[in-house]
Design an enzyme around this catalytic site. Structure first.
Site, PDB file in Angstrom:
ATOM      1  N   TYR A  18      35.280  40.683  37.181  1.00  0.00           N
ATOM      2  CA  TYR A  18      35.943  41.894  37.708  1.00  0.00           C
ATOM      3  C   TYR A  18      37.201  41.576  38.516  1.00  0.00           C
ATOM      4  O   TYR A  18      37.507  40.451  38.789  1.00  0.00           O
ATOM      5  CB  TYR A  18      34.992  42.829  38.440  1.00  0.00           C
ATOM      6  N   GLU A  19      37.924  42.625  38.817  1.00  0.00           N
ATOM      7  CA  GLU A  19      39.200  42.537  39.553  1.00  0.00           C
ATOM      8  C   GLU A  19      40.203  41.686  38.768  1.00  0.00           C
ATOM      9  O   GLU A  19      40.959  40.911  39.347  1.00  0.00           O
ATOM     10  CB  GLU A  19      38.920  41.963  40.949  1.00  0.00           C
ATOM     11  N   GLY A  20      40.194  41.869  37.445  1.00  0.00           N
ATOM     12  CA  GLY A  20      41.031  41.048  36.565  1.00  0.00           C
ATOM     13  C   GLY A  20      40.267  39.802  36.179  1.00  0.00           C
ATOM     14  O   GLY A  20      40.015  38.958  37.024  1.00  0.00           O
ATOM     15  N   GLN A  32      43.925  36.298  35.335  1.00  0.00           N
ATOM     16  CA  GLN A  32      44.519  35.564  36.463  1.00  0.00           C
ATOM     17  C   GLN A  32      45.398  34.430  35.939  1.00  0.00           C
ATOM     18  O   GLN A  32      46.494  34.192  36.442  1.00  0.00           O
ATOM     19  CB  GLN A  32      43.429  34.963  37.372  1.00  0.00           C
TER      20      GLN A  32
END
Lengths: 601, 601
Positions: free
Chosen positions: A455-457, A462
């Site tokens: 999650y969160e990319g 990244q």
């Protein structure tokens, strides 16, 4: 550990492990001082409150709080989990009380702006709160983590009225906040979202919007901890351009507010279901429906089409905070593994000539696993604090700090969560068969950790961010400045210098004309691991220098241990990253030699 | 994949994945032919049955069986699991039927001796049965896997009467067998076990033994698939020496046999409970109590104090079979990841100039994950078949085969299960957020895989075995012969040659006088990974040569894909292992610079 194997015995082990979480306060203070440089931050008026005494009091206080209030309910959180029933989500026993203690202790408001009741302290310290609470209770800490992000977005982009309306109660923790981004067809591709916001031109809600759409993966989208939840929802206004350019952000409270600003009638917001997940069972992951009755009211924040900008405000720190989750689970898993390895007696020491069985921590390969876990955890923590300190430096306008923070963000998110998974898996392995039995809790860490690289990319995103936007930041100077710092610290460290020079070569190759976009992306993940390791190597080397100086002729066990963990990282982990060069520079050709349909074969 | 996100939709995805397991028959045939050299085995009378046609028929047949019967109940096995109630264990719906199909198909008896109804085929083919069934249903396949081991032990060590009594029904699969080794205080340290066997001198059981003790982690120790279960139990006779030297093995049937050799009255054997585990929920992991009423009757097998010898008979193949589990889960996870990545459409291809979103398998980093998964899976499969073929070679008395198999055993167990975990984790990552949601099944593979590095000797114990007994086998010649073979294949492959030379250096250093036992053990795990990778590199290079020759100017998609996966392994995975040299040769000093109590700090 020698004894009959019974459910009661397993429970006893589980209980022991549960109670024995200890916040690594000495380590945290050391890294805050020498890597995050909080002393230097406190010299600025903006962060004057972060005096050495204050910082130590916070480290000590949150450590005791987390161990005393959050750690004991970590297992219940996993076994009972958040429960959905007819739109309501009930948290397991003990969570309401713990949350209220968290709020009463003032832990929610560390870096909140002082105008709205916050303590105005550096982000490095709010990150410390999350790190410590998350090590005690990974799943639960997602609640404040998401809330901090919502506060940040409203503070950065809200109107004065919006700030006055929402911020005080959110900063105190009286209300929580969420972020609503993902839709079924719009995960990594945010621009594909379809939720809509229709302007209301008359009536009591004139100037506001009717929100309509379904959002998934909404962390703590519904719960019973507070009397309101402030949702931040991305949606499209009529006629908005396609893709990310056409997205706006809306504040959508679960309950409308009355004239005094308190929670009143319900808004048209429904938690449709929660996911049945591999881990983080105490963190309800909600499917949210907005406007099912066509009566969901929200207000725009940050101007039309300002949604992505507001998103990015939150996203940077959110990515660092997820990177912190890697540190959190690594710390917890390592502590538990050390405790088990110290208690569990099995087999004589090979070659010792003594036939009595010893604690397994005496066996070389178990010790290797423990030392590896400690070194990885400390390295990732140093990277985390290094990143947060540059965020704070950016807030202060210190030259180069913002760019450095931007480069460090994918590194801590990607590498931090990768090592979190590795260390949690080692933790299971140290437990042997007991690690596979759920009652000991080692398996919970392994399951919980697995979400963080997603999650969160995703970590792949990244890596793409690193070789895309971040490589070219400030015309490439930002990347070269980091590498120069690593090289400068690397003197006398052959492996670290070798890695630093490799990273430099790869960065230049990727930024130059010879590498296509595909080549860069093909090598992005190994490059991310290499650069993160090199940065950690620099930070470990620095800590080693300082620990050596502080130790002198003394016998301080913390400093002695620091010398060993840093040496282990430099001599064992850094050379491993050197082995990734071939993959980083291998190019994309090998990936596309087969068509997708041939890969299936 | 574009569409509303609903439980029905998730279920549909889960169903699709469930049904779509396809046995990799072409790949299996290729590796059987070129790496396991089954053709050469069939030239010997002992394995004359293993003709090329027969082998292909088995590969095809078991592939269809596994996909049709075992794969569809894999999810139920996980979600429902084996259930314990008052001593009885009930398997989930569909398992009895599938097991009976397995028996009826004759799949249980592939390598069983012909005298007792077996087909007398090479072990390589029974390993193929387990590999294929296990990829379809990892947990369920533990049942035949353990049974095969029990057959092996009885065949090798039983008296003629014991063989006559037990083997036919066990080989057909009418009964299953178990292995009872672990006790709470005796896990990795088998010699610490305390179960007892008291000789019976009079009455109907004269000549037999009263067994007493508690055993844990007994796989399929109780179930409802067959009308008897034949337990092999390690215990100590009165006055037996301490440690492993004093251990004997006993046959303890769940039900006594009547005069016709059929199941009759119950023996005093109780399944006390089953474990609540991270994964393999369809494999009941039992706590077994023998002789709670002091009426448990067993018969000795293999002579007094012959327990460890009999154990080792089973253990070698059992370790290879667990290594196979790494291949199994890697195959299954890779297939599922490819399918998801082919279906899931998200984001435009970077730099393509086309704004339409593409299937994620088109994105470079997803493709990297897929190719890495395929390369690791194929490399581990090659290592598996290479090991089984040397076991068969040993059976035929071929020179050097037995020693080679002994070296390969810790390699396939350690490396095979490590890559199984890595590939299962990549599988979750490819699914993104959906991977963390249990319904898609990716998480099940991740959970199931985690046991394999633990049981049948932890991977740390495999590494210790490698640098202990295996390094010195045949005075060190066996190890050097393997390394020489790797070097001979490595010509023109710089990375593989570099790795091979490193492995040679490390082996010589470890075997020489400069490295202490602690130094060897400290470097054992990285050495194991390096040697396994070098061996896989050799096998991948060999496959590449053959595929190139077979492909010629043709366009066979299987051979084309083989060229890519082998190249990827040689160029990306082999260099990574080179990075482990520093850790392999780092010595033990760093591990013991701190006392155990200082590690806790």
């Amino acid at each position: 550990m020698i004894g009959r194997y019974s459910p009661a015995r397993i429970q006893a082990i589980a209980d022991t492990n549960e109670m024995s979480f200890t916040a690594p306060s000495r380590e945290q203070n050391f890294v805050l001082k020498h890597i995050a440089n909080v002393g230097a931050l406190a010299e600025h008026d903006r962060f004057a409150g972060a005096s050495e005494d204050m910082v130590e009091a916070i480290v000590e206080g949150i450590g005791q709080f987390a161990a005393g209030e959050f750690a004991p309910i970590n297992r219940t959180g996993d076994t009972v989990g958040a429960k959905w029933n007819n739109g309501a989500v009930t948290m397991p026993e003990g969570f309401q009380e713990a949350y209220h203690q968290f709020v009463e202790g003032g832990w929610a408001s560390i870096d909140g702006p002082e105008d709205f009741g916050g303590q105005g302290l550096p982000y490095s310290l709010s990150a410390l709160i999350l790190e410590t609470c998350g090590a005690a209770n990974f799943a639960f800490t997602l609640c404040p983590m998401l809330s901090f992000g919502a506060v940040e977005a409203i503070h950065a982009h809200g109107s004065d009225e919006q700030k006055a309306t929402y911020l005080s109660k959110m900063i105190s923790g009286e209300w929580t906040g969420t972020m609503n981004l993902t839709e079924p067809q719009a995960g990594s591709d945010v621009g594909a979202l379809r939720s809509t916001a229709e302007p209301i031109t008359e009536g009591e809600h004139a100037g506001k919007y009717k929100i309509k759409g379904q959002k998934i993966y909404i962390t703590f989208g519904e719960h019973d901890l507070t009397d309101n939840i402030i949702h931040l929802v991305l949606a499209r206004t009529p006629g908005a351009p396609e893709g990310t350019r056409g997205i706006s952000l809306f504040i959508v409270p679960k309950y409308h507010l009355d004239a005094e600003g308190n929670s009143a009638a319900p808004n048209d917001v429904t938690c449709v279901s929660i996911e049945h997940k591999l881990g983080i069972h105490a963190s309800p992951t909600c499917v949210m429906a907005y406007g099912e009755k066509d009566e969901c009211i929200g207000e725009m924040i940050g101007g039309e089409f300002g949604g992505m900008k507001a998103m990015f405000t939150m996203m940077n720190n959110a990515r660092i905070n997820v990177g912190s989750q890697g540190v959190q689970i690594a710390e917890r898993a390592t502590q538990q593994a050390i405790q088990y390895a110290t208690d569990r007696v099995q087999s004589a020491r090979a070659g010792s000539g003594i036939k009595d069985p010893v604690a397994i921590i005496e066996h070389p390969d178990v010790r290797r696993m423990i030392l590896r876990s400690k070194a990885l955890t400390q390295a990732a923590r140093a990277l985390l604090y290094y990143a947060t300190s540059h965020v704070d430096g950016g807030t202060l306008g210190i030259e180069g700090a913002k760019s450095r923070a931007e480069i460090l963000t994918p590194l801590i998110k990607g590498y931090g969560t990768d090592i979190g998974n590795e260390v949690a898996s080692i933790g299971v392995q140290v437990h042997g068969g007991m690690g596979f039995v759920e009652e000991t809790g080692a398996a919970q860490h392994f399951r919980d950790a697995r979400i963080a690289p997603i999650y969160e990319g995703t970590n792949g995103i990244q890596a793409a961010d690193l070789v895309g936007r971040k490589l070219g930041l400030d015309g490439g100077d930002a990347m070269m400045a980091l590498i120069a710092d690593i090289k400068s610290e690397a003197k006398d460290e052959d492996a670290l210098m070798t890695l630093a020079l490799m990273v430099e070569d790869i960065a230049k190759w990727m930024a130059g004309g010879d590498a296509s976009i595909d080549d860069r992306l093909a090598g992005s993940y190994p490059f991310m691991t290499m650069l993160a390791t090199a940065t950690c190597g620099m930070l470990m080397k620095k800590q080693q220098r300082i620990a050596e100086a502080e130790l002198g002729e003394g016998n301080d066990p913390f400093l002695k241990a620091k010398l060993v963990t840093t040496r282990y990282y430099l001599d064992h982990l850094v050379p491993e990253a050197i082995g990734l060069k071939a993959a980083a520079m291998g190019g994309a050709d090998i990936l596309y030699r087969l068509g997708s349909e041939e890969l299936v074969a």
